[in-house]
Write a protein that holds these residues in place. Sequence first.
Motif, PDB file in Angstrom:
ATOM      1  N   PRO B 373      14.941  65.748  37.772  1.00  0.00           N
ATOM      2  CA  PRO B 373      15.396  64.970  38.939  1.00  0.00           C
ATOM      3  C   PRO B 373      15.579  65.843  40.179  1.00  0.00           C
ATOM      4  O   PRO B 373      15.191  65.473  41.281  1.00  0.00           O
ATOM      5  CB  PRO B 373      16.736  64.376  38.475  1.00  0.00           C
ATOM      6  CG  PRO B 373      16.620  64.327  36.987  1.00  0.00           C
ATOM      7  CD  PRO B 373      15.834  65.552  36.618  1.00  0.00           C
ATOM      8  N   LYS B 374      16.139  67.052  39.965  1.00  0.00           N
ATOM      9  CA  LYS B 374      16.361  67.960  41.092  1.00  0.00           C
ATOM     10  C   LYS B 374      15.021  68.380  41.708  1.00  0.00           C
ATOM     11  O   LYS B 374      14.860  68.369  42.941  1.00  0.00           O
ATOM     12  CB  LYS B 374      17.113  69.191  40.577  1.00  0.00           C
ATOM     13  CG  LYS B 374      17.675  70.057  41.672  1.00  0.00           C
ATOM     14  CD  LYS B 374      18.485  71.203  41.077  1.00  0.00           C
ATOM     15  CE  LYS B 374      18.654  72.306  42.115  1.00  0.00           C
ATOM     16  NZ  LYS B 374      19.152  73.543  41.521  1.00  0.00           N
ATOM     17  N   ALA B 375      14.067  68.717  40.852  1.00  0.00           N
ATOM     18  CA  ALA B 375      12.753  69.137  41.355  1.00  0.00           C
ATOM     19  C   ALA B 375      12.107  68.018  42.166  1.00  0.00           C
ATOM     20  O   ALA B 375      11.533  68.247  43.232  1.00  0.00           O
ATOM     21  CB  ALA B 375      11.855  69.540  40.180  1.00  0.00           C
ATOM     22  N   LEU B 376      12.235  66.782  41.684  1.00  0.00           N
ATOM     23  CA  LEU B 376      11.630  65.644  42.391  1.00  0.00           C
ATOM     24  C   LEU B 376      12.305  65.436  43.748  1.00  0.00           C
ATOM     25  O   LEU B 376      11.640  65.187  44.759  1.00  0.00           O
ATOM     26  CB  LEU B 376      11.738  64.385  41.522  1.00  0.00           C
ATOM     27  CG  LEU B 376      11.080  63.123  42.090  1.00  0.00           C
ATOM     28  CD1 LEU B 376       9.584  63.320  42.320  1.00  0.00           C
ATOM     29  CD2 LEU B 376      11.313  61.923  41.173  1.00  0.00           C
ATOM     30  N   MET B 377      13.635  65.555  43.771  1.00  0.00           N
ATOM     31  CA  MET B 377      14.350  65.362  45.044  1.00  0.00           C
ATOM     32  C   MET B 377      13.993  66.455  46.042  1.00  0.00           C
ATOM     33  O   MET B 377      13.863  66.198  47.231  1.00  0.00           O
ATOM     34  CB  MET B 377      15.863  65.324  44.802  1.00  0.00           C
ATOM     35  CG  MET B 377      16.300  63.994  44.202  1.00  0.00           C
ATOM     36  SD  MET B 377      18.077  63.902  44.028  1.00  0.00           S
ATOM     37  CE  MET B 377      18.321  64.789  42.498  1.00  0.00           C
ATOM     38  N   TYR B 378      13.817  67.695  45.559  1.00  0.00           N
ATOM     39  CA  TYR B 378      13.424  68.768  46.471  1.00  0.00           C
ATOM     40  C   TYR B 378      12.044  68.488  47.055  1.00  0.00           C
ATOM     41  O   TYR B 378      11.796  68.746  48.224  1.00  0.00           O
ATOM     42  CB  TYR B 378      13.461  70.137  45.757  1.00  0.00           C
ATOM     43  CG  TYR B 378      14.785  70.819  45.939  1.00  0.00           C
ATOM     44  CD1 TYR B 378      15.856  70.528  45.103  1.00  0.00           C
ATOM     45  CD2 TYR B 378      14.992  71.725  46.982  1.00  0.00           C
ATOM     46  CE1 TYR B 378      17.097  71.121  45.283  1.00  0.00           C
ATOM     47  CE2 TYR B 378      16.230  72.330  47.176  1.00  0.00           C
ATOM     48  CZ  TYR B 378      17.278  72.023  46.335  1.00  0.00           C
ATOM     49  OH  TYR B 378      18.512  72.614  46.534  1.00  0.00           O
ATOM     50  N   ARG B 379      11.147  67.952  46.224  1.00  0.00           N
ATOM     51  CA  ARG B 379       9.801  67.642  46.729  1.00  0.00           C
ATOM     52  C   ARG B 379       9.834  66.515  47.749  1.00  0.00           C
ATOM     53  O   ARG B 379       9.168  66.561  48.777  1.00  0.00           O
ATOM     54  CB  ARG B 379       8.879  67.251  45.564  1.00  0.00           C
ATOM     55  CG  ARG B 379       8.303  68.425  44.812  1.00  0.00           C
ATOM     56  CD  ARG B 379       7.124  67.985  43.981  1.00  0.00           C
ATOM     57  NE  ARG B 379       5.985  67.617  44.799  1.00  0.00           N
ATOM     58  CZ  ARG B 379       5.060  68.465  45.215  1.00  0.00           C
ATOM     59  NH1 ARG B 379       5.142  69.734  44.901  1.00  0.00           N
ATOM     60  NH2 ARG B 379       4.067  68.052  45.957  1.00  0.00           N
ATOM     61  N   VAL B 380      10.615  65.465  47.457  1.00  0.00           N
ATOM     62  CA  VAL B 380      10.599  64.277  48.313  1.00  0.00           C
ATOM     63  C   VAL B 380      11.499  64.450  49.544  1.00  0.00           C
ATOM     64  O   VAL B 380      11.113  64.102  50.654  1.00  0.00           O
ATOM     65  CB  VAL B 380      11.009  63.024  47.514  1.00  0.00           C
ATOM     66  CG1 VAL B 380      11.156  61.812  48.431  1.00  0.00           C
ATOM     67  CG2 VAL B 380       9.981  62.739  46.421  1.00  0.00           C
ATOM     68  N   TYR B 381      12.697  64.994  49.329  1.00  0.00           N
ATOM     69  CA  TYR B 381      13.664  65.080  50.433  1.00  0.00           C
ATOM     70  C   TYR B 381      13.851  66.501  50.957  1.00  0.00           C
ATOM     71  O   TYR B 381      14.546  66.710  51.940  1.00  0.00           O
ATOM     72  CB  TYR B 381      15.053  64.591  49.992  1.00  0.00           C
ATOM     73  CG  TYR B 381      15.113  63.188  49.453  1.00  0.00           C
ATOM     74  CD1 TYR B 381      14.950  62.086  50.290  1.00  0.00           C
ATOM     75  CD2 TYR B 381      15.359  62.968  48.100  1.00  0.00           C
ATOM     76  CE1 TYR B 381      15.038  60.800  49.792  1.00  0.00           C
ATOM     77  CE2 TYR B 381      15.447  61.679  47.590  1.00  0.00           C
ATOM     78  CZ  TYR B 381      15.285  60.604  48.443  1.00  0.00           C
ATOM     79  OH  TYR B 381      15.379  59.337  47.948  1.00  0.00           O
ATOM     80  N   GLY B 382      13.327  67.486  50.240  1.00  0.00           N
ATOM     81  CA  GLY B 382      13.566  68.874  50.622  1.00  0.00           C
ATOM     82  C   GLY B 382      14.929  69.369  50.171  1.00  0.00           C
ATOM     83  O   GLY B 382      15.405  70.400  50.622  1.00  0.00           O
ATOM     84  N   GLY B 383      15.590  68.647  49.284  1.00  0.00           N
ATOM     85  CA  GLY B 383      16.902  69.056  48.775  1.00  0.00           C
ATOM     86  C   GLY B 383      17.559  67.872  48.099  1.00  0.00           C
ATOM     87  O   GLY B 383      16.948  66.811  47.984  1.00  0.00           O
TER      88      GLY B 383
END
Lengths: 100, 401
Positions: B373-383
Amino acid sequence: MDFKVVTKPDTTSIELSGVLTFDDHERFKAVVEAITVAESDGVELDLTGMKMIDSAGIGMLLLANDRAGKAGKTLALRGVTGHVAKVVELSKVDQIIKVL
Amino acid sequence: MTDTRSPKDSDSADRAAIALDDARILIVDDLRSSRMLIGSVLRAAGFHTLEFAEDGIEALEKFQAFNPDIMLLDIVMPRMDGFEVCERIRKDLKSDTPILVQSGLQEGEHRVRAFEVGASDLVSKPINAGEMISRVKLHVERRRLVESLRSYRRRMEDELKSAEAMQLSLMPEAPEIDRISEGRGARVEAFYRASNQLGGDLWTIFEIDEDRFGLLMVDLSGHGVSAAINAFRLHVLIEAHRLNRADPGTWLADLSKDLYEMLPIEHFATGFYCVFDRRTSCLTYATAGAPSPVIVKADGQTELLDASGLIMGVTSAVDYPNQQVQLKPGDRLCLYSDALYEDFNIPEKSLQPEEIADHVKASCESAEPGGFPKALMYRVYGGIPQDLPDDLTILLLEVAS
Protein backbone atom coordinates in the motif's frame (compact mmCIF):
# COMPACT_ATOMS: atom_id res chain seq x y z
CA MET A 1 -22.31 22.85 -9.51
CA ASP A 2 -24.49 25.40 -11.31
CA PHE A 3 -27.91 24.85 -12.80
CA LYS A 4 -30.33 26.49 -15.17
CA VAL A 5 -33.98 25.63 -15.68
CA VAL A 6 -35.12 25.63 -19.32
CA THR A 7 -38.86 25.24 -19.86
CA LYS A 8 -39.76 23.60 -23.16
CA PRO A 9 -43.27 23.02 -24.58
CA ASP A 10 -43.66 19.48 -23.25
CA THR A 11 -40.80 19.04 -20.82
CA THR A 12 -38.71 20.88 -18.27
CA SER A 13 -34.97 20.62 -18.67
CA ILE A 14 -32.57 21.41 -15.85
CA GLU A 15 -29.05 21.88 -17.09
CA LEU A 16 -26.38 21.02 -14.51
CA SER A 17 -22.76 22.03 -14.99
CA GLY A 18 -19.44 21.80 -13.17
CA VAL A 19 -18.84 18.99 -10.69
CA LEU A 20 -21.51 17.43 -8.47
CA THR A 21 -20.00 16.42 -5.13
CA PHE A 22 -20.55 16.23 -1.39
CA ASP A 23 -20.13 20.04 -1.17
CA ASP A 24 -23.16 20.68 -3.40
CA HIS A 25 -25.58 19.15 -0.92
CA GLU A 26 -27.23 22.46 0.01
CA ARG A 27 -27.31 23.85 -3.52
CA PHE A 28 -28.87 20.71 -4.91
CA LYS A 29 -31.97 21.27 -2.80
CA ALA A 30 -32.91 24.04 -5.26
CA VAL A 31 -32.66 21.53 -8.12
CA VAL A 32 -34.99 19.13 -6.30
CA GLU A 33 -37.36 22.03 -5.67
CA ALA A 34 -37.28 22.98 -9.37
CA ILE A 35 -38.15 19.39 -10.29
CA THR A 36 -41.10 19.13 -7.95
CA VAL A 37 -42.62 22.48 -9.01
CA ALA A 38 -42.05 21.93 -12.76
CA GLU A 39 -45.20 22.46 -14.82
CA SER A 40 -44.57 19.46 -17.07
CA ASP A 41 -44.81 15.84 -15.94
CA GLY A 42 -41.55 14.95 -17.64
CA VAL A 43 -38.39 16.50 -16.23
CA GLU A 44 -34.91 16.04 -17.67
CA LEU A 45 -31.64 16.61 -15.91
CA ASP A 46 -29.24 17.60 -18.66
CA LEU A 47 -25.74 16.57 -17.56
CA THR A 48 -23.95 17.61 -20.78
CA GLY A 49 -21.98 20.28 -18.91
CA MET A 50 -21.21 18.09 -15.91
CA LYS A 51 -17.52 17.21 -15.72
CA MET A 52 -17.45 14.90 -12.74
CA ILE A 53 -19.69 13.32 -10.14
CA ASP A 54 -18.86 11.59 -6.86
CA SER A 55 -20.86 9.12 -4.80
CA ALA A 56 -22.65 11.90 -2.93
CA GLY A 57 -23.56 13.36 -6.35
CA ILE A 58 -25.05 10.02 -7.45
CA GLY A 59 -26.96 10.06 -4.17
CA MET A 60 -28.39 13.47 -5.10
CA LEU A 61 -29.59 12.09 -8.45
CA LEU A 62 -31.26 9.20 -6.58
CA LEU A 63 -32.91 11.69 -4.26
CA ALA A 64 -34.09 13.83 -7.19
CA ASN A 65 -35.52 10.72 -8.86
CA ASP A 66 -37.36 9.73 -5.68
CA ARG A 67 -38.79 13.21 -5.13
CA ALA A 68 -39.84 13.46 -8.78
CA GLY A 69 -41.72 10.16 -8.49
CA LYS A 70 -43.46 11.31 -5.31
CA ALA A 71 -44.51 14.52 -7.10
CA GLY A 72 -46.02 12.42 -9.89
CA LYS A 73 -43.27 13.27 -12.36
CA THR A 74 -40.90 11.25 -14.47
CA LEU A 75 -37.22 12.10 -14.22
CA ALA A 76 -34.69 11.26 -16.90
CA LEU A 77 -31.00 11.99 -17.34
CA ARG A 78 -29.75 13.41 -20.62
CA GLY A 79 -26.28 14.17 -21.92
CA VAL A 80 -24.57 11.50 -19.84
CA THR A 81 -20.97 11.54 -21.11
CA GLY A 82 -17.38 11.37 -19.94
CA HIS A 83 -16.78 10.74 -16.24
CA VAL A 84 -20.48 10.81 -15.46
CA ALA A 85 -21.09 8.10 -18.09
CA LYS A 86 -18.35 5.96 -16.54
CA VAL A 87 -19.84 6.29 -13.07
CA VAL A 88 -23.34 5.47 -14.39
CA GLU A 89 -21.95 2.44 -16.27
CA LEU A 90 -20.07 1.26 -13.16
CA SER A 91 -22.92 1.78 -10.71
CA LYS A 92 -25.69 0.62 -13.10
CA VAL A 93 -27.75 3.45 -11.69
CA ASP A 94 -29.53 3.54 -15.08
CA GLN A 95 -31.52 0.59 -13.70
CA ILE A 96 -33.03 3.02 -11.20
CA ILE A 97 -33.07 6.35 -13.06
CA LYS A 98 -34.04 6.57 -16.73
CA VAL A 99 -31.15 7.63 -18.95
CA LEU A 100 -31.96 9.05 -22.40
CA MET B 1 -34.67 57.28 38.29
CA THR B 2 -37.59 56.03 36.32
CA ASP B 3 -37.03 52.85 34.40
CA THR B 4 -38.42 53.57 30.95
CA ARG B 5 -37.09 50.41 29.30
CA SER B 6 -39.63 47.98 27.99
CA PRO B 7 -39.65 44.55 29.68
CA LYS B 8 -38.00 43.07 26.58
CA ASP B 9 -35.11 45.52 26.69
CA SER B 10 -34.63 44.92 30.36
CA ASP B 11 -34.59 41.17 29.74
CA SER B 12 -31.87 41.32 27.16
CA ALA B 13 -29.86 43.80 29.23
CA ASP B 14 -30.08 41.43 32.21
CA ARG B 15 -28.95 38.52 30.10
CA ALA B 16 -25.90 40.45 28.94
CA ALA B 17 -25.15 41.38 32.55
CA ILE B 18 -25.47 37.77 33.67
CA ALA B 19 -23.04 36.72 31.01
CA LEU B 20 -20.38 39.23 32.01
CA ASP B 21 -20.73 40.29 35.66
CA ASP B 22 -18.66 37.37 36.90
CA ALA B 23 -15.73 38.60 34.80
CA ARG B 24 -12.45 38.67 36.73
CA ILE B 25 -10.75 42.02 36.30
CA LEU B 26 -7.21 42.91 37.32
CA ILE B 27 -6.56 46.64 37.77
CA VAL B 28 -2.94 47.75 37.69
CA ASP B 29 -2.10 51.32 38.67
CA ASP B 30 0.53 52.76 41.00
CA LEU B 31 -1.83 55.51 42.22
CA ARG B 32 -4.16 54.41 44.98
CA SER B 33 -6.70 57.07 43.97
CA SER B 34 -6.76 55.76 40.38
CA ARG B 35 -7.23 52.16 41.53
CA MET B 36 -10.12 53.22 43.77
CA LEU B 37 -11.74 55.26 41.03
CA ILE B 38 -11.52 52.45 38.46
CA GLY B 39 -12.74 49.95 41.04
CA SER B 40 -15.78 51.98 41.91
CA VAL B 41 -16.68 52.60 38.28
CA LEU B 42 -16.46 48.86 37.57
CA ARG B 43 -18.47 47.93 40.67
CA ALA B 44 -21.15 50.43 39.71
CA ALA B 45 -21.36 48.67 36.34
CA GLY B 46 -21.91 45.33 38.07
CA PHE B 47 -18.38 43.90 38.07
CA HIS B 48 -17.47 42.61 41.52
CA THR B 49 -14.61 40.17 41.03
CA LEU B 50 -11.78 42.68 41.10
CA GLU B 51 -8.12 42.41 42.00
CA PHE B 52 -5.55 45.19 42.23
CA ALA B 53 -1.79 45.55 41.73
CA GLU B 54 0.42 48.55 42.49
CA ASP B 55 3.28 48.00 40.06
CA GLY B 56 4.50 45.78 37.21
CA ILE B 57 6.06 43.06 39.35
CA GLU B 58 2.93 42.69 41.45
CA ALA B 59 0.86 42.79 38.23
CA LEU B 60 2.64 39.70 36.89
CA GLU B 61 2.26 37.85 40.21
CA LYS B 62 -1.43 38.70 40.46
CA PHE B 63 -1.98 37.91 36.82
CA GLN B 64 -0.86 34.32 37.36
CA ALA B 65 -2.54 33.87 40.74
CA PHE B 66 -5.85 35.57 39.89
CA ASN B 67 -6.13 34.46 36.26
CA PRO B 68 -8.17 37.48 35.13
CA ASP B 69 -10.53 37.64 32.16
CA ILE B 70 -9.21 41.10 31.42
CA MET B 71 -6.53 43.45 32.73
CA LEU B 72 -6.54 47.26 32.95
CA LEU B 73 -2.91 48.32 32.82
CA ASP B 74 -1.20 51.64 33.58
CA ILE B 75 2.04 52.38 31.76
CA VAL B 76 4.22 54.52 34.01
CA MET B 77 4.84 52.57 37.24
CA PRO B 78 7.79 51.87 39.58
CA ARG B 79 9.85 48.61 39.40
CA MET B 80 8.41 47.47 36.04
CA ASP B 81 6.42 49.56 33.56
CA GLY B 82 3.25 48.52 31.73
CA PHE B 83 5.01 47.85 28.41
CA GLU B 84 7.20 45.19 29.96
CA VAL B 85 4.26 43.65 31.84
CA CYS B 86 2.36 43.42 28.58
CA GLU B 87 5.29 41.95 26.69
CA ARG B 88 5.99 39.32 29.37
CA ILE B 89 2.36 38.25 29.52
CA ARG B 90 2.32 37.72 25.77
CA LYS B 91 5.79 36.24 25.30
CA ASP B 92 6.61 34.44 28.55
CA LEU B 93 3.14 33.48 29.78
CA LYS B 94 1.80 32.95 26.24
CA SER B 95 -1.53 34.39 27.34
CA ASP B 96 -3.99 36.13 25.04
CA THR B 97 -6.07 37.59 27.87
CA PRO B 98 -7.30 41.04 26.81
CA ILE B 99 -5.12 43.86 28.13
CA LEU B 100 -6.51 47.41 28.10
CA VAL B 101 -3.73 49.95 28.42
CA GLN B 102 -4.53 53.28 30.04
CA SER B 103 -3.07 56.03 27.98
CA GLY B 104 -3.33 59.81 27.87
CA LEU B 105 -4.47 61.16 24.53
CA GLN B 106 -1.33 63.24 24.19
CA GLU B 107 0.97 60.23 24.59
CA GLY B 108 1.14 59.34 20.89
CA GLU B 109 4.26 57.20 21.11
CA HIS B 110 2.88 55.28 24.08
CA ARG B 111 -0.20 54.38 22.12
CA VAL B 112 1.76 52.89 19.21
CA ARG B 113 4.16 51.03 21.49
CA ALA B 114 1.31 49.62 23.58
CA PHE B 115 -0.03 47.81 20.54
CA GLU B 116 3.47 46.69 19.55
CA VAL B 117 3.94 44.90 22.87
CA GLY B 118 0.57 43.18 22.59
CA ALA B 119 -2.08 45.44 24.13
CA SER B 120 -5.61 44.59 23.01
CA ASP B 121 -6.95 48.12 23.21
CA LEU B 122 -6.49 51.51 24.86
CA VAL B 123 -8.59 53.35 27.40
CA SER B 124 -8.13 57.03 27.78
CA LYS B 125 -6.61 58.52 30.87
CA PRO B 126 -8.00 60.28 32.87
CA ILE B 127 -10.67 57.61 33.05
CA ASN B 128 -13.92 58.15 31.18
CA ALA B 129 -16.35 55.81 32.96
CA GLY B 130 -18.66 55.16 30.00
CA GLU B 131 -15.86 54.46 27.57
CA MET B 132 -14.00 52.19 29.97
CA ILE B 133 -17.06 50.10 30.78
CA SER B 134 -17.92 49.76 27.10
CA ARG B 135 -14.44 48.59 26.22
CA VAL B 136 -14.25 46.17 29.16
CA LYS B 137 -17.59 44.64 28.17
CA LEU B 138 -16.59 44.43 24.51
CA HIS B 139 -13.34 42.62 25.22
CA VAL B 140 -14.72 40.30 27.89
CA GLU B 141 -17.61 39.39 25.62
CA ARG B 142 -15.26 38.73 22.73
CA ARG B 143 -13.05 36.60 24.95
CA ARG B 144 -16.01 34.59 26.27
CA LEU B 145 -17.09 33.95 22.70
CA VAL B 146 -13.63 32.82 21.60
CA GLU B 147 -13.35 30.60 24.70
CA SER B 148 -16.70 28.97 24.08
CA LEU B 149 -15.77 28.34 20.43
CA ARG B 150 -12.46 26.88 21.54
CA SER B 151 -14.05 24.60 24.07
CA TYR B 152 -16.69 23.53 21.54
CA ARG B 153 -13.94 22.79 19.06
CA ARG B 154 -11.92 20.85 21.63
CA ARG B 155 -14.97 18.80 22.55
CA MET B 156 -15.76 18.06 18.90
CA GLU B 157 -12.15 17.07 18.29
CA ASP B 158 -12.23 14.71 21.28
CA GLU B 159 -15.52 13.21 20.14
CA LEU B 160 -14.22 12.76 16.59
CA LYS B 161 -11.06 11.16 17.93
CA SER B 162 -12.97 8.59 19.94
CA ALA B 163 -15.34 7.95 17.01
CA GLU B 164 -12.31 7.52 14.77
CA ALA B 165 -10.85 4.95 17.15
CA MET B 166 -14.19 3.15 17.22
CA GLN B 167 -14.31 3.10 13.45
CA LEU B 168 -10.74 1.84 13.14
CA SER B 169 -11.65 -0.99 15.48
CA LEU B 170 -14.21 -2.18 12.90
CA MET B 171 -11.38 -3.10 10.54
CA PRO B 172 -9.44 -6.28 11.17
CA GLU B 173 -6.00 -6.04 12.73
CA ALA B 174 -2.79 -7.50 11.37
CA PRO B 175 -2.62 -10.70 13.48
CA GLU B 176 -6.22 -11.51 12.58
CA ILE B 177 -5.61 -10.79 8.88
CA ASP B 178 -2.51 -13.01 8.88
CA ARG B 179 -4.16 -15.83 10.80
CA ILE B 180 -7.11 -16.01 8.41
CA SER B 181 -5.27 -15.48 5.11
CA GLU B 182 -1.96 -17.25 5.71
CA GLY B 183 -3.79 -20.24 7.13
CA ARG B 184 -5.63 -20.44 3.80
CA GLY B 185 -2.89 -20.11 1.21
CA ALA B 186 -2.76 -16.35 0.79
CA ARG B 187 -1.42 -13.14 2.26
CA VAL B 188 -3.39 -9.90 2.65
CA GLU B 189 -2.08 -6.35 3.08
CA ALA B 190 -4.29 -3.41 3.93
CA PHE B 191 -4.30 0.35 4.25
CA TYR B 192 -7.21 2.52 5.35
CA ARG B 193 -7.47 6.24 6.01
CA ALA B 194 -10.57 8.41 6.29
CA SER B 195 -10.57 11.79 4.57
CA ASN B 196 -11.61 13.67 7.69
CA GLN B 197 -11.13 11.29 10.63
CA LEU B 198 -14.43 9.57 9.94
CA GLY B 199 -15.24 7.86 6.69
CA GLY B 200 -17.45 5.53 4.75
CA ASP B 201 -14.95 2.95 3.59
CA LEU B 202 -15.17 -0.42 5.28
CA TRP B 203 -13.33 -3.64 4.60
CA THR B 204 -13.16 -6.95 6.37
CA ILE B 205 -11.84 -10.47 6.11
CA PHE B 206 -13.36 -13.58 7.65
CA GLU B 207 -12.94 -17.33 7.52
CA ILE B 208 -15.59 -19.41 5.80
CA ASP B 209 -14.11 -22.84 6.46
CA GLU B 210 -10.61 -24.25 6.76
CA ASP B 211 -9.92 -23.74 3.05
CA ARG B 212 -11.79 -20.57 2.20
CA PHE B 213 -11.90 -16.98 3.39
CA GLY B 214 -13.97 -13.99 2.32
CA LEU B 215 -12.63 -10.51 1.59
CA LEU B 216 -15.08 -7.62 1.44
CA MET B 217 -14.51 -4.01 0.53
CA VAL B 218 -17.32 -1.46 0.66
CA ASP B 219 -17.49 2.27 0.06
CA LEU B 220 -20.53 3.96 1.61
CA SER B 221 -21.63 7.03 -0.36
CA GLY B 222 -20.46 10.42 0.80
CA HIS B 223 -17.94 10.82 3.58
CA GLY B 224 -17.68 12.23 7.06
CA VAL B 225 -20.04 11.52 9.94
CA SER B 226 -23.08 10.28 7.97
CA ALA B 227 -20.98 7.87 5.90
CA ALA B 228 -19.28 6.63 9.07
CA ILE B 229 -22.62 5.97 10.77
CA ASN B 230 -23.68 3.99 7.70
CA ALA B 231 -20.40 2.08 7.90
CA PHE B 232 -21.26 1.11 11.49
CA ARG B 233 -24.71 0.00 10.36
CA LEU B 234 -23.21 -2.07 7.58
CA HIS B 235 -20.74 -3.63 10.00
CA VAL B 236 -23.65 -4.84 12.10
CA LEU B 237 -25.24 -6.36 8.99
CA ILE B 238 -22.00 -8.08 8.02
CA GLU B 239 -21.78 -9.68 11.45
CA ALA B 240 -25.43 -10.68 11.36
CA HIS B 241 -25.40 -12.22 7.87
CA ARG B 242 -23.39 -15.38 8.30
CA LEU B 243 -25.44 -17.50 5.96
CA ASN B 244 -24.52 -17.38 2.26
CA ARG B 245 -21.03 -16.00 2.87
CA ALA B 246 -19.61 -18.71 0.63
CA ASP B 247 -21.84 -17.47 -2.20
CA PRO B 248 -20.66 -13.90 -3.01
CA GLY B 249 -23.59 -12.89 -5.27
CA THR B 250 -26.25 -14.03 -2.84
CA TRP B 251 -24.46 -12.54 0.13
CA LEU B 252 -24.07 -9.10 -1.49
CA ALA B 253 -27.75 -9.22 -2.45
CA ASP B 254 -28.63 -10.01 1.19
CA LEU B 255 -26.61 -7.02 2.38
CA SER B 256 -28.07 -4.79 -0.33
CA LYS B 257 -31.62 -5.64 0.63
CA ASP B 258 -31.02 -4.77 4.28
CA LEU B 259 -29.17 -1.59 3.34
CA TYR B 260 -32.12 -0.58 1.18
CA GLU B 261 -34.39 -0.81 4.19
CA MET B 262 -31.92 0.90 6.46
CA LEU B 263 -30.44 3.78 4.47
CA PRO B 264 -32.01 7.08 3.42
CA ILE B 265 -32.86 7.20 -0.28
CA GLU B 266 -29.73 9.16 -1.25
CA HIS B 267 -27.31 6.83 0.51
CA PHE B 268 -25.92 3.62 -0.95
CA ALA B 269 -22.75 1.55 -1.08
CA THR B 270 -20.43 0.23 -3.73
CA GLY B 271 -18.88 -3.12 -3.01
CA PHE B 272 -16.60 -5.97 -4.06
CA TYR B 273 -16.75 -9.29 -2.30
CA CYS B 274 -14.64 -12.34 -3.10
CA VAL B 275 -14.06 -15.78 -1.68
CA PHE B 276 -10.65 -17.37 -2.09
CA ASP B 277 -10.40 -21.16 -2.05
CA ARG B 278 -6.89 -22.56 -1.51
CA ARG B 279 -7.83 -26.01 -2.82
CA THR B 280 -8.50 -24.66 -6.32
CA SER B 281 -6.72 -21.27 -6.06
CA CYS B 282 -9.95 -19.93 -7.52
CA LEU B 283 -11.42 -16.55 -6.67
CA THR B 284 -15.21 -16.29 -6.78
CA TYR B 285 -16.51 -12.75 -6.63
CA ALA B 286 -19.52 -10.50 -7.00
CA THR B 287 -19.46 -6.79 -7.70
CA ALA B 288 -21.62 -3.78 -6.94
CA GLY B 289 -20.18 -0.79 -8.76
CA ALA B 290 -16.68 -0.93 -7.28
CA PRO B 291 -13.50 0.38 -8.93
CA SER B 292 -11.92 -2.21 -11.25
CA PRO B 293 -9.73 -4.59 -9.23
CA VAL B 294 -6.30 -5.19 -10.73
CA ILE B 295 -4.74 -8.64 -11.02
CA VAL B 296 -0.96 -8.77 -11.38
CA LYS B 297 0.08 -12.26 -12.35
CA ALA B 298 3.25 -13.87 -11.12
CA ASP B 299 4.71 -13.40 -14.63
CA GLY B 300 3.97 -9.66 -14.55
CA GLN B 301 0.90 -9.60 -16.79
CA THR B 302 -1.95 -7.41 -15.59
CA GLU B 303 -5.68 -7.84 -15.89
CA LEU B 304 -8.52 -5.48 -14.91
CA LEU B 305 -11.65 -7.09 -13.53
CA ASP B 306 -15.01 -5.55 -14.36
CA ALA B 307 -16.56 -4.68 -10.99
CA SER B 308 -19.61 -2.86 -12.31
CA GLY B 309 -22.97 -3.79 -10.91
CA LEU B 310 -25.95 -2.09 -9.34
CA ILE B 311 -24.86 -0.22 -6.24
CA MET B 312 -26.12 -1.67 -2.96
CA GLY B 313 -29.07 -0.27 -1.04
CA VAL B 314 -31.05 1.31 -3.88
CA THR B 315 -33.64 -1.39 -4.54
CA SER B 316 -35.33 -4.20 -2.64
CA ALA B 317 -34.25 -7.01 -4.95
CA VAL B 318 -31.08 -7.27 -6.96
CA ASP B 319 -29.25 -10.11 -8.63
CA TYR B 320 -25.47 -10.15 -8.38
CA PRO B 321 -24.00 -12.87 -10.58
CA ASN B 322 -21.01 -14.82 -9.30
CA GLN B 323 -17.89 -14.52 -11.41
CA GLN B 324 -14.67 -16.49 -11.17
CA VAL B 325 -11.04 -15.97 -11.92
CA GLN B 326 -8.36 -18.65 -11.71
CA LEU B 327 -5.30 -17.54 -9.77
CA LYS B 328 -1.88 -19.15 -9.50
CA PRO B 329 0.82 -19.02 -6.85
CA GLY B 330 2.35 -15.54 -6.73
CA ASP B 331 -0.63 -13.87 -8.43
CA ARG B 332 -1.91 -10.72 -6.75
CA LEU B 333 -5.27 -9.02 -6.57
CA CYS B 334 -5.42 -5.31 -5.69
CA LEU B 335 -8.60 -3.60 -4.50
CA TYR B 336 -8.81 0.16 -3.92
CA SER B 337 -11.39 2.85 -3.33
CA ASP B 338 -12.09 5.63 -5.84
CA ALA B 339 -10.06 8.16 -3.84
CA LEU B 340 -6.98 6.54 -5.38
CA TYR B 341 -7.71 7.77 -8.89
CA GLU B 342 -10.37 10.47 -8.81
CA ASP B 343 -9.24 14.11 -8.81
CA PHE B 344 -12.19 16.45 -8.38
CA ASN B 345 -10.03 19.56 -8.36
CA ILE B 346 -8.47 18.77 -11.72
CA PRO B 347 -10.82 16.22 -13.37
CA GLU B 348 -8.39 15.77 -16.28
CA LYS B 349 -5.76 14.45 -13.86
CA SER B 350 -7.92 11.54 -12.71
CA LEU B 351 -6.20 8.23 -13.42
CA GLN B 352 -7.57 5.81 -16.02
CA PRO B 353 -7.92 2.11 -15.11
CA GLU B 354 -4.94 1.20 -17.31
CA GLU B 355 -2.78 3.76 -15.52
CA ILE B 356 -3.84 2.34 -12.16
CA ALA B 357 -2.96 -1.15 -13.40
CA ASP B 358 0.53 0.10 -14.34
CA HIS B 359 0.99 1.71 -10.92
CA VAL B 360 -0.19 -1.44 -9.15
CA LYS B 361 2.15 -3.61 -11.19
CA ALA B 362 5.16 -1.37 -10.56
CA SER B 363 4.32 -1.20 -6.85
CA CYS B 364 4.05 -4.98 -6.65
CA GLU B 365 7.51 -5.25 -8.17
CA SER B 366 9.18 -2.63 -5.98
CA ALA B 367 7.50 -3.29 -2.62
CA GLU B 368 8.98 -5.31 0.20
CA PRO B 369 6.54 -7.83 1.70
CA GLY B 370 4.01 -5.82 3.67
CA GLY B 371 4.91 -2.59 1.90
CA PHE B 372 2.55 -2.67 -1.06
CA PRO B 373 0.00 0.00 0.00
CA LYS B 374 2.82 2.41 0.87
CA ALA B 375 4.60 1.76 -2.44
CA LEU B 376 1.37 2.38 -4.36
CA MET B 377 0.68 5.64 -2.51
CA TYR B 378 4.21 6.87 -3.18
CA ARG B 379 3.73 6.15 -6.89
CA VAL B 380 0.30 7.80 -7.11
CA TYR B 381 0.61 10.66 -4.60
CA GLY B 382 4.37 10.91 -4.11
CA GLY B 383 3.95 10.00 -0.42
CA ILE B 384 1.39 8.96 2.14
CA PRO B 385 -1.33 11.59 1.76
CA GLN B 386 -2.36 13.44 4.91
CA ASP B 387 -5.27 15.44 3.53
CA LEU B 388 -7.37 13.19 1.36
CA PRO B 389 -10.52 14.55 -0.26
CA ASP B 390 -12.16 11.14 0.17
CA ASP B 391 -11.62 7.95 2.19
CA LEU B 392 -8.88 5.69 0.90
CA THR B 393 -8.63 1.93 1.21
CA ILE B 394 -6.03 -0.26 -0.48
CA LEU B 395 -6.07 -4.05 -0.20
CA LEU B 396 -3.71 -6.62 -1.67
CA LEU B 397 -4.31 -10.36 -1.76
CA GLU B 398 -1.34 -12.46 -2.81
CA VAL B 399 -1.60 -16.18 -3.47
CA ALA B 400 1.13 -18.03 -1.57
CA SER B 401 3.97 -19.39 -3.69
